[in-house]
Scaffold this motif. Sequence first.
Motif, PDB file in Angstrom:
ATOM      1  N   GLY A  97     -10.419  -3.762   6.209  1.00  0.00           N
ATOM      2  CA  GLY A  97      -9.839  -3.659   4.874  1.00  0.00           C
ATOM      3  C   GLY A  97      -9.931  -2.282   4.244  1.00  0.00           C
ATOM      4  O   GLY A  97      -9.150  -1.960   3.341  1.00  0.00           O
ATOM      5  N   VAL A  98     -10.852  -1.452   4.722  1.00  0.00           N
ATOM      6  CA  VAL A  98     -11.117  -0.180   4.053  1.00  0.00           C
ATOM      7  C   VAL A  98      -9.939   0.785   4.199  1.00  0.00           C
ATOM      8  O   VAL A  98      -9.415   1.316   3.206  1.00  0.00           O
ATOM      9  CB  VAL A  98     -12.406   0.468   4.606  1.00  0.00           C
ATOM     10  N   ILE A  99      -9.521   1.052   5.430  1.00  0.00           N
ATOM     11  CA  ILE A  99      -8.472   2.032   5.679  1.00  0.00           C
ATOM     12  C   ILE A  99      -7.127   1.616   5.074  1.00  0.00           C
ATOM     13  O   ILE A  99      -6.488   2.426   4.387  1.00  0.00           O
ATOM     14  CB  ILE A  99      -8.360   2.306   7.191  1.00  0.00           C
ATOM     15  N   PRO A 100      -6.661   0.371   5.271  1.00  0.00           N
ATOM     16  CA  PRO A 100      -5.392  -0.014   4.625  1.00  0.00           C
ATOM     17  C   PRO A 100      -5.447   0.089   3.108  1.00  0.00           C
ATOM     18  O   PRO A 100      -4.454   0.475   2.474  1.00  0.00           O
ATOM     19  CB  PRO A 100      -5.192  -1.467   5.079  1.00  0.00           C
ATOM     20  N   ALA A 101      -6.594  -0.262   2.508  1.00  0.00           N
ATOM     21  CA  ALA A 101      -6.710  -0.225   1.048  1.00  0.00           C
ATOM     22  C   ALA A 101      -6.561   1.201   0.526  1.00  0.00           C
ATOM     23  O   ALA A 101      -5.819   1.455  -0.434  1.00  0.00           O
ATOM     24  CB  ALA A 101      -8.052  -0.808   0.615  1.00  0.00           C
ATOM     25  N   VAL A 102      -7.242   2.143   1.162  1.00  0.00           N
ATOM     26  CA  VAL A 102      -7.173   3.536   0.708  1.00  0.00           C
ATOM     27  C   VAL A 102      -5.776   4.106   0.942  1.00  0.00           C
ATOM     28  O   VAL A 102      -5.217   4.791   0.079  1.00  0.00           O
ATOM     29  CB  VAL A 102      -8.237   4.389   1.427  1.00  0.00           C
ATOM     30  N   LEU A 103      -5.180   3.799   2.091  1.00  0.00           N
ATOM     31  CA  LEU A 103      -3.850   4.316   2.381  1.00  0.00           C
ATOM     32  C   LEU A 103      -2.798   3.708   1.454  1.00  0.00           C
ATOM     33  O   LEU A 103      -1.896   4.410   0.988  1.00  0.00           O
ATOM     34  CB  LEU A 103      -3.495   4.029   3.846  1.00  0.00           C
ATOM     35  N   LYS A 104      -2.926   2.428   1.161  1.00  0.00           N
ATOM     36  CA  LYS A 104      -1.998   1.787   0.220  1.00  0.00           C
ATOM     37  C   LYS A 104      -2.111   2.429  -1.161  1.00  0.00           C
ATOM     38  O   LYS A 104      -1.101   2.662  -1.840  1.00  0.00           O
ATOM     39  CB  LYS A 104      -2.306   0.288   0.134  1.00  0.00           C
TER      40      LYS A 104
END
Length: 500
Positions: free
Chosen positions: A392-399
Amino acid sequence: SHTVGPMRAAKIFVVDLEDLGLLDKVETLKITLYARPLQPALQKLTLWLSVRLALRVAATGKGHQTPEALMMGFQGNDPETIDTGTISSRYQSVLTDKILMLSGKKKIKYDMDKDMVWRFDQVLKTHPNGMRFSVFGKEGELLATNEYFSVGGGFVVNEKTKTDENLYYMGIHKKNVDPSRLSQTHVIPPEDTTKSKSAGIAQPPYLFHSSESLLAMTEKHNKTIAQLVYDNELHYLSPAEIRERIQKIWGVMDECIRTGVSTHETVLPGRMQVRRKAPMLYKRLMRGFYPGIAAHATAPQIEGAVAGQVPALGGDVLASKNPFSSTAGLTPSPRPRPPKIVGQFDHDVPPMPSRKTIFPGVDFLSCYAIAVNEVNAGGGRIVTSPTNGAAGVIPAVLKYIVEFISEDPETDITTFLLTAAAIGMLFKRGATISAAEGGCMAEVGVACAMAAAGFAATMGASPRTICQAAEIGIEHSLGLTCDPLDGLVQVPCIERNSLG
């Protein structure tokens, strides 16, 4: 480690059986999963697992949906293409009918209670997450057996044959893999590469084994970290293929977030009946990006640099030219010199300008991270980044970057993912991304470091600052253990992704 890896290992096993001409002779399949011995309290917690099989997956495997993943793999499915909506019903069919279709072609009898063994009392030497698959003929004779180790992030290795089944690639058929993918010269210091047995194999141009060597290459070749990784990928793929695959990764991430915030399901699977939080959080924010989901379907009025403002190269806001301004007629103070831009401007992945901006709606970060991990807990499709438990970390920051900061989403997505990948490679090669080996710091900690590096890169940070951001990201997760309640990737895993 507990879903993508086992599914891929099972698929590799049945593909090998077909290649050896043994598939039609198989009558029985036995599976054993090995686990590091548990503390007495944890043994009581997992006594309800009345199956044979073994993996430190064994400690958490059923909650992690390892049996479902294995059955899908033996049926010939791949994690990237399987219809996740059919997994539950197909798995129940195997349990009820006691029939398994190997590779979708060979029907055998399969009793989960008898043919799958969980060994909590043993652990294989290579890695805590060990699996042994064995198939037998009509007379009970052993036809084939193999051991696989799920080493984190969906990667599978095989110690017996000394073959990296897919440690540096995610395919099934080894014969289709570029030889340099298997050579492992990335972990050999440059001065020793001529001594390796694969020295004659053509390699990507920029091989790095530490942050020190990575930074040295950025300085020597005047390239950003993203440019180095991109040029390495050109060794295997065309520019169009790289772009297509990056967009595919982002597309799955974005759709996963959308699914997580828009689902009508209220609880996650499992006996703890954990309530889903993402849909409620998203509606409370009142500023949804996906029309029709939030209470107010209109797009948010994003503040800061994305509101039509293009920062200067050095990130400075141009002085006001309003003659009625209180500063009119005053001698302007000297403007700070813009920082040096590292990288080649004529490259397919241009260097990012330095940015200064405010960060509106930071609560969206938590919402997005929770959404992805609730989808993961429900058995939906996610991107292993770098693992499922920390997906969840990487998609959240990229979104967040795409929605609130970016002025060129495609370039930012490319820069972010390529930079994050470089940091992930360092952890994968120099340490671990397996919670069975390194605890939650190897999952959420590494994901946080990767996301921090990607975020810094899109904000125009120098390669050295990017590496410092990654270090800060992992630093705050050092010592974090893997301790999911009831073996489910729910508590505290989902909230830890939000914290990351």
